[in-house]
Structure formats: structure tokens, C-alpha cells
Design a protein around this motif. Structure first.
Motif, PDB file in Angstrom:
ATOM      1  N   PRO A 327     -45.360 -31.414 -24.756  1.00  0.00           N
ATOM      2  CA  PRO A 327     -46.737 -30.942 -24.600  1.00  0.00           C
ATOM      3  C   PRO A 327     -46.800 -29.434 -24.396  1.00  0.00           C
ATOM      4  O   PRO A 327     -47.721 -28.779 -24.904  1.00  0.00           O
ATOM      5  N   ALA A 328     -45.813 -28.861 -23.695  1.00  0.00           N
ATOM      6  CA  ALA A 328     -45.853 -27.416 -23.460  1.00  0.00           C
ATOM      7  C   ALA A 328     -45.879 -26.655 -24.780  1.00  0.00           C
ATOM      8  O   ALA A 328     -46.646 -25.702 -24.950  1.00  0.00           O
ATOM      9  N   VAL A 331     -49.329 -27.015 -26.324  1.00  0.00           N
ATOM     10  CA  VAL A 331     -50.334 -26.214 -25.615  1.00  0.00           C
ATOM     11  C   VAL A 331     -50.214 -24.749 -26.019  1.00  0.00           C
ATOM     12  O   VAL A 331     -51.213 -24.078 -26.276  1.00  0.00           O
ATOM     13  N   GLU A 355     -57.969 -25.913  -9.577  1.00  0.00           N
ATOM     14  CA  GLU A 355     -56.582 -26.252  -9.913  1.00  0.00           C
ATOM     15  C   GLU A 355     -56.489 -27.235 -11.071  1.00  0.00           C
ATOM     16  O   GLU A 355     -55.563 -27.172 -11.876  1.00  0.00           O
ATOM     17  N   ASN A 359     -53.975 -25.217 -14.526  1.00  0.00           N
ATOM     18  CA  ASN A 359     -52.609 -25.395 -15.030  1.00  0.00           C
ATOM     19  C   ASN A 359     -52.479 -25.202 -16.539  1.00  0.00           C
ATOM     20  O   ASN A 359     -51.535 -24.578 -17.005  1.00  0.00           O
ATOM     21  N   ALA A 360     -53.448 -25.749 -17.287  1.00  0.00           N
ATOM     22  CA  ALA A 360     -53.358 -25.635 -18.748  1.00  0.00           C
ATOM     23  C   ALA A 360     -53.404 -24.171 -19.185  1.00  0.00           C
ATOM     24  O   ALA A 360     -52.652 -23.739 -20.065  1.00  0.00           O
ATOM     25  N   LEU A 362     -52.537 -21.530 -17.407  1.00  0.00           N
ATOM     26  CA  LEU A 362     -51.308 -20.838 -17.001  1.00  0.00           C
ATOM     27  C   LEU A 362     -50.180 -21.129 -17.985  1.00  0.00           C
ATOM     28  O   LEU A 362     -49.404 -20.239 -18.335  1.00  0.00           O
ATOM     29  N   VAL A 363     -50.107 -22.385 -18.443  1.00  0.00           N
ATOM     30  CA  VAL A 363     -49.069 -22.755 -19.402  1.00  0.00           C
ATOM     31  C   VAL A 363     -49.318 -22.056 -20.735  1.00  0.00           C
ATOM     32  O   VAL A 363     -48.421 -21.450 -21.324  1.00  0.00           O
ATOM     33  N   ARG A 367     -48.751 -17.236 -17.924  1.00  0.00           N
ATOM     34  CA  ARG A 367     -49.005 -16.373 -16.774  1.00  0.00           C
ATOM     35  C   ARG A 367     -48.103 -16.819 -15.643  1.00  0.00           C
ATOM     36  O   ARG A 367     -48.159 -17.949 -15.209  1.00  0.00           O
ATOM     37  N   TRP A 413     -59.316 -27.412 -21.273  1.00  0.00           N
ATOM     38  CA  TRP A 413     -58.832 -27.002 -22.605  1.00  0.00           C
ATOM     39  C   TRP A 413     -59.740 -25.956 -23.232  1.00  0.00           C
ATOM     40  O   TRP A 413     -59.271 -25.081 -23.958  1.00  0.00           O
TER      41      TRP A 413
END
Lengths: 500, 316
Positions: A327-328, A331, A355, A359-360, A362-363, A367, A413
Motif C-alpha cells: 500500500p505504501a 499511496v 490523526e 497518516n495517509a 505523511l506517507v 514528511r 485521501w
């Protein structure tokens, strides 16, 4: 003579949801009876009621001409009803033979288990399927070591071993290949000759016409029609399933230009439940995935997202081939995945709305260090686009209603600026207002150039927002609907179509 | 006072610190004197630093817990003592050797938990046995190694504002932990995977890598603590770290970190470490034997679990 099974006016509610409002079914002795209906039409609930696994709220249920009191599956079993479980009911650690006789073990005098009787009975049962059992099948192998089709055969044998008078086969052929299906049908016909009846649920119209004597059709929890198979044809059955559906309300939008570049392309994607699927979604397009539930639509979306990578096949994003093994990776290439099972797949319970969104982002942007105030305006904007109702970004996610939580999981997203959206039945279980917000947002994103792949278990949702629908059956694309074929008639017909 | 405030672990931890201090002063006047408090804070710092690693592992979820911190402290202390052998010049190498060794052991814990899917309780308990056995073989059960004088004065003697240097290190660790958990992608990822591992995976969090790292960090913190312990006591022996296994877990729980993962912060754990150290000191003042202290700590942990375990599951 009274029919073997006579069900009339059966109703069942689960909380606020009416699963069945007027279920009826009449099965004669020595009859193979097909039961058809779209997703959520109530056929599985009706079967569970007949098998005593679910208690009915109202209605009449007669077996052998007498009212049947079914408080427990054991009651139905005693009356000669056997249910094949769509969700496999086998114990993986036990052997084939032990699974088959689980709960009605073969005994010798004084109640000791009899290995000899078990051996004799299991050999007799298995012999019917002997030519198509495949590698590694034996009565002494633990079920965990078997392939999906072999497990399904064990499940069938388990039902047969109880010598029922009426057997309910809910999707019993889903994992079987053609030769296995042929033998299974022979078994059904042999049973019919012995006076045993079957209720047969399948998502393959050709199978239904090949094997059944009668067909009963359900729609929205009501039994709407019953045919003698010999006197009808596929179109008549599909019409009964669809009904006089009012013309769907399309969300109007300009048609995407044909020359639009492809956002994401999959070439012969293959995994355990998917067989060589190729597709392409253009910028500005919403591509629907149709068909009955569990035909590979979710597996496909999870494959495109890297959550369940394909064993074979290539993915290209904006024309460039990219390996999507996690997934990373997806993304970072601007791909988003929204699941309908938000409790399992999306919700970070106990954490704030901020939060749950962050997360999405930041990934996506890699960052490492950030200050919340850098991101908050963007997140607030994303939530506003979806008309989300929330007190503050610092409020816990659990303080929101289900529909608003799902909006947060879509906003996570939007904040990443994803250009490919994979929607896996995203509106499941949310209120109508939130649904409308999702779909107008989806159209808006498409208009801005996103490519969207959209699976919904509700055909009406697909028909109202999609530009094009690929219909899935058994892990393959069996039809493509565009323009004038974007109707519930064609969608239903294709969903039950023969696997290509 | 509203129940929400009582339910707030930080408030609870702070209140218990005040209560224990008052109780200590009543039982033994002078308990709450300035230099006495400085001494107690030093002991708290040692517990607080090992609890930092424990707290990370617990927040990371999947029943995360590190039972091997006790023996890793002992290992760190023994290694550091032998590297230093009383020489000031060898303090930095002592930290490197002790921290490096325990970091690697932690990584092994993490690999076992993550890739072999061994339950953390079992994995780290097994590791405890392995390290314990190894230590006994190496030291033959005889105390060995000496702390460097500079390290001992750093831990025990006032450095600035009448407080020893170790307290400034602890404060720095507190700031770094806050920064890690609240201002970096890694910190957000730790909470995410502790709250819902599948959901974290589905937004692209490298869950497996991070879980291995967390156990490594827990080992690293334990190793550093081991060096500070020998700085506190002067020399090391095989069981010097044993008590910290249970204490670090209680400190984490007092600090409001749920053993289910995904919640809590290090500030609470620092308060928890102080409260627990004060309690220990009061019990010692009461001349309670070691079994009495153990019993009290066990009861405290169970009571806390009852208190926090009752918080309702939020709607999905």
C-alpha cells in the motif's frame, strides 16, 4: 400429495433492516429447485430459516406436510434438511474423514468410535467424486492442506453423509471447475432419482438451466415468480429478478473525452481468486465493477492497491509501469483505497479526527517531521468538500456517526490529492444523505481528472454514477456495459452469465 | 470534581504523587525534604528511562510488551562495568557497547514477534531466559566491573540547580519522546498501528519495520538504563535489573498507556515512574520486606487494570 417443503409469507428483520418480507418457496419431492435473486434479495436468509439457523418473525413453514418448529439447526436436520455452508464450516486441523462425520461420528456397539465403519462410509462417499479429486486428496489428509475446490467437495460430502431429504446448496459450485461441476450435477440427479430434493443457489445462469427443474426468483425480500425451467428462458428470469425497475436517476455529467489518458492500467492481473484481468481507467472516468458479491471485485481493488499484490500482471499509472507491492508504494503513486468495512479497514479508534486523516498524507509526502497547523487547513478543506459534520479536528473519531466517519476516511485521501481512487463498496451501511455526498464528490473528482474504480454491492449505486461497468464472475470479466447497456437488466443478466 | 477528570490518568498520577508524598512526610518527617526529593527523582529517572522503551512497545499494539527489559538492564550494567573498569575515558564506549548489545537483542525480539508471530509475552519471556543464562555463564554469578567516578557523580551529585545531571538527561528524553510521538510520521504511525494494525497498513504505514524498530528501541533504552544503574550503585551484578521488568510495566499503566495499544503518552509515564518510586520509598520506610513491596506493586497493577480496563469501546 403435499410438497416436501412449503414456505409462505415468511418475514425476517435484523434490527432496522428487513431482510425478508414475503418469502415463499415450494419444493416437491425429488426436485432440483433453483433459487435466484440479486445481492440482498433475501435468498440466503430464506435458506437459513429453512435450515433452522435463523428464526423467522412470521410466516408458515411446512415440511412433509406438517408445520415445522425449527428452533435450532438440529431440529431441521432431524426433519431431513441439510445445509451446505457458503462460508466453509470445516475444521482445518481435522482430516477429511473426521470433518465429514463431525457431529455424527460413526460408532460401534457401546458407543465407541468405529474406525472401520468410518473408513467404509467415507470411501463410499468419496468414490462418487474420485475422478476429479485432484492431487493430494485422501480421507486422512487434514483439510488445511487441501485446495479451495477440494475443500468445497468435502463440504458437499459432509452434507450428503447425513442422508438428508432436502439439501440446500448455497453457492456450492463457486470454487469447482467444469468437470467437478458436471459430477456434482450427476450426483444431484442421482439423488433426485432416489426422491431427494435440492435447493440450488448459483451465480451461473447456464448451470441453473442445465440442472434445475423449477426456478424461484426473489427480489427485495419478496418471492416474485416461480417457473418450470422447461417453460422459460434466461431473459424472462432476468426480467423477474430486475422487475419493472424505474429508470435510474443518473448523476448528469459531461462524458469524458475518449482520448483521455489512462490513469491506471492493469494488464492480465492474476492472483489466487483472479484470472488474467485487464482494465484501464481514464482521467475523468468512473469505472464500475459489477456482478454478484465476491466474484473478485474486492480482490482486484486490493491488488491494485498493493494490499494483496497480484502474483502476475503489470500495473501502469499515468502510462508508466510501476511495481505496486505494498500500500505504501500505491499511496506514493497517488492511489487511494476506501473500504466499506471501515471498522476493520479504516478506523483508528481512540485517535483524533486529525490523526485519522494525517497518516495517509505523511506517507504520501514522506514528511518525517511536521507541525499540525501546517496540515489542518488542508484537512478542514477536505472535510468541507464532503459536508462532514464534526466539532473539531481534535475530537475523537468515535464521536462521529458512521456516515461522517466514512467521510473522514475519504477525506484522508482527498488531502493527499490522490488521482486514482479505488472504492470498495464505500457506501455500505451509510445513510442516504452521506451516500449522495459521496457520489457527487466522486463525480466532482472525476471532472477534475481523477480516475475512479468503483465496486458496489448495490447495483443501483453502480448504475447511477458509472460511465462504464465491468461485470465479474468467478474472478473474470465476463461483460463490459456502456451507453445503452447500462441498465439493471443487462447488469443482472451479465452477472449471471457464463464465465468467459 | 467531575468523573472525567478522575478518569484522566495524568490527573490521577499527579494526585497519587501528592498523596504518597504527604503520607511519606507523616510516616517519616523529612521524607519530602528537598535533597530527599532530588534523590527520589534520580531513582525515578532510571525507572522512567527504561519505561520509555516499554511505553513505545505497548503503544505499538498487538499485545506489545517487553518482559526482557530487566535482564537487558543487567546485561547493560555488566557490560558497561567491564568496559569502564573505573576509567572516566571509557564512559562513551560503555554506553555504545551496552546500548548496542541490548538494541540488537531487542531487534531479535521484534523479528520474532513480527515475522514468526510469536506472542510478545512469550518471545520476550524466552529472551529473558536466554540472556539470564548467558549472563550467569559470563559472570559466573560474581559481581564484576566498576563504574567510572565521573558517571557516578553525574548520576548522584548535584550538577545544576542542586539537581544531578541524570535528571536533565531524563527531561531531554521526555522532550524527545514528545517530539517523536507528536511531531513525526513515525510517532503517528506507532499510534495508528497500535489502534488498528490493518487500517495502518492500508494507509501505507510500514507496520512490520516499525514493530521491529520499537522492540529495538526498548532494548536500547534498557541498555542505557543499565549504564545509569551501575552509575547509581557503583558496581554491577547479575540480577541488578530484575525489579525493573514489573516496575516499568506498572509505570506505563499508571501513566495511562492502555495495554491494548494505541493510546497514552510519555509524559504520563514519567509521572507514573515518579509515583511508583515514591511508593517504593514509602514502603521501604515502613520497613516492608521485598515480598511486601512485590505484593503491593502487583495489587496496584491489578487495580489499575480494573480501573482502566472498564473504559467502554467506542462506536465504529
Amino acid at each position: 400429495m403435499a410438497p416436501l417443503l412449503d414456505v409462505a409469507g415468511v418475514a425476517k428483520r435484523f434490527g432496522a433492516v428487513t431482510a425478508l418480507s414475503d418469502g415463499a418457496l415450494r419444493v416437491g419431492t425429488g426436485e432440483i429447485h433453483a433459487l435466484l435473486g440479486a445481492n440482498g434479495s433475501g435468498k440466503s436468509t430464506l435458506c437459513k430459516i429453512i435450515a433452522g439457523a435463523v428464526a423467522r418473525d412470521a410466516g408458515v413453514l411446512q415440511l412433509h406436510g406438517a408445520d415445522a418448529v425449527l428452533k435450532h439447526p438440529r431440529d431441521a436436520e432431524r426433519l431431513g434438511v441439510g445445509l451446505f455452508y457458503q462460508e466453509l464450516s470445516l475444521v482445518p486441523q481435522l482430516t477429511v474423514a473426521d470433518n465429514i462425520f463431525l457431529g455424527h461420528e460413526r460408532t460401534a456397539p457401546l458407543g465407541f468410535l468405529s474406525a472401520r465403519r468410518k473408513r467404509a462410509d467415507v470411501t463410499a462417499l468419496i468414490s462418487r467424486f474420485a475422478p476429479v479429486l485432484g492431487d493430494g486428496f485422501s480421507p486422512d489428509v487434514p483439510v488445511a492442506r487441501l485446495a479451495a475446490d477440494q475443500r468445497q467437495i468435502v463440504e458437499i460430502l459432509k452434507v450428503l453423509s447425513r442422508k438428508p431429504k432436502l439439501i440446500i446448496f448455497d453457492e456450492a459450485t463457486a470454487a469447482l471447475d467444469r468437470r467437478q461441476v458436471a459430477i456434482f450435477f450427476d450426483v444431484l440427479r442421482e439423488l433426485r432419482a432416489e426422491g431427494v430434493s435440492s435447493i440450488f443457489i448459483s451465480h451461473r445462469m447456464d448451470e441453473i438451466f442445465a440442472v434445475s427443474d423449477r426456478i424461484t426468483v426473489m427480489r427485495n425480500g419478496v418471492t416474485v415468480a416461480s417457473f418450470a425451467t422447461a417453460d422459460t428462458d434466461q431473459d424472462a428470469v432476468v426480467h423477474a429478478m430486475v422487475g419493472d425497475a424505474p429508470l435510474r436517476e443518473r448523476i448528469e455529467h459531461p462524458r469524458p473525452a475518449n482520448a483521455a489518458p489512462a490513469r491506471i492500467t492493469l494488464t492480465s492481473g492474476t492472483s489466487r481468486r483472479l484470472h488474467g484481468v485487464s482494465l484501464s481507467v481514464g482521467a475523468g472516468e468512473i469505472l464500475g465493477l459489477g456482478g454478484l458479491q465476491g466474484q473478485g471485485q474486492s480482490v482486484l481493488l486490493q491488488g491494485l492497491f498493493g494490499a494483496a499484490p497480484f502474483t502476475n500482471g503489470t500495473i501502469a499509472i499515468d502510462g508508466k509501469p510501476v511495481p505496486v507491492r505494498s500500500p505504501a508504494a500505491a499511496v506514493r503513486h497517488g492511489v487511494a483505497y476506501v473500504s466499506g468495512d471501515r471498522g476493520r479497514d479504516a478506523a483508528l479508534q481512540g485517535r483524533s479526527i486529525f490523526e485519522n486523516i494525517a497518516n495517509a498524507t505523511l506517507v504520501r509526502e514522506k514528511r518525517r517531521v511536521f507541525w499540525p497547523r501546517q496540515l489542518k487547513p488542508r484537512f478542514e478543506e477536505a472535510l468541507k468538500q464532503l459536508n462532514t459534520k464534526y466539532a473539531s479536528l481534535d475530537a475523537p473519531i468515535g464521536s462521529l456517526s458512521g456516515g461522517n466517519q466514512q467521510k473522514v476516511f475519504i477525506a484522508r485521501w482527498l488531502a493527499t490529492g490522490a488521482k486514482v481512487l479505488l472504492l470498495d463498496d464505500p457506501a455500505k451501511g451509510v445513510d442516504l444523505g452521506a451516500k449522495a455526498d459521496f457520489f457527487s464528490l466522486a463525480r466532482g473528482l472525476a471532472a477534475e481528472g481523477a480516475g475512479i474504480v468503483f465496486y458496489a454491492s448495490d447495483d443501483a449505486e453502480l448504475l447511477s454514477v458509472c460511465d462504464r461497468i465491468l461485470v465479474f464472475n468467478s474472478g473474470r470479466i465476463t461483460a463490459e456495459l456502456t451507453g445503452s447497456t447500462l441498465t439493471s437488466f443487462h447488469l443482472t443478466k451479465a452477472a449471471y452469465g457464463e464465465a468467459a | 470534581m467531575s468523573t472525567a477528570l478522575i478518569r484522566n490518568p495524568l490527573v490521577l498520577a499527579f494526585l497519587s504523587i501528592l498523596v504518597i508524598l504527604a503520607a511519606g512526610e507523616i510516616i517519616s518527617p523529612g521524607f519530602a525534604r528537598g535533597d530527599q526529593i532530588s534523590k527520589l527523582l534520580t531513582v525515578s529517572a532510571i525507572l522512567g528511562i527504561v519505561a520509555a522503551g516499554q511505553c513505545l512497545v505497548v503503544i505499538g499494539g498487538r499485545e506489545g510488551i517487553d518482559l526482557s527489559v530487566g535482564v537487558m538492564i543487567s546485561l547493560g550494567a555488566v557490560l558497561a562495568g567491564n568496559v569502564m573498569s573505573g576509567s572516566n575515558g571509557a564512559i562513551a564506549p560503555a554506553f555504545l557497547v551496552a546500548g548496542g548489545a541490548t538494541f540488537l537483542i531487542g531487534i531479535v525480539n521484534g523479528l520474532g514477534v513480527t515475522f514468526l508471530r510469536i506472542p510478545p509475552l512469550v518471545m520476550t519471556l524466552g529472551m529473558t531466559g536466554v540472556v539470564q543464562g548467558g549472563l550467569t555463564v559470563i559472570t559466573r554469578g560474581i559481581p564484576s566491573g566498576n563504574a567510572a567516578p565521573a558517571l557516578m557523580s553525574f548520576v548522584n551529585e548535584p550538577l545544576f540547580l542542586g539537581l544531578p545531571g541524570i535528571l536533565f538527561i531524563w527531561a531531554l528524553i521526555g522532550v524527545l519522546m514528545w517530539f517523536l510521538l507528536r511531531r513525526t510520521d513515525l510517532g503517528y504511525a506507532i499510534y495508528a498501528m497500535g489502534s488498528n494494525e490493518r487500517a495502518a497498513t492500508l494507509v501505507g504505514v510500514p507496520v512490520r519495520f516499525i514493530r521491529v524498530l520499537l522492540y529495538g528501541l526498548s532494548g536500547l533504552f534498557a541498555g542505557i538504563t543499565g549504564v545509569l544503574v551501575i552509575g547509581y550503585t557503583g558496581n554491577s551484578f547479575v540480577s541488578v535489573g530484575d525489579q525493573y521488568m514489573l516496575l516499568s510495566i506498572i509505570a506505563v499503566v499508571i501513566g495511562g498507556v492502555s495495554l491494548n495499544g494505541g493510546t497514552g503518552n510519555y509524559f504520563g509515564v514519567m509521572l507514573g515512574a515518579i509515583a511508583l518510586t515514591l511508593l517504593q520509598s514509602v514502603l521501604t520506610t515502613l520497613q516492608l520486606e521485598s515480598w511486601g513491596r512485590q505484593l503491593t506493586f502487583g495489587v496496584v497493577l491489578v487495580l489499575l487494570m480494573l480501573l482502566y480496563g472498564r473504559s467502554k469501546r467506542q462506536r465504529v
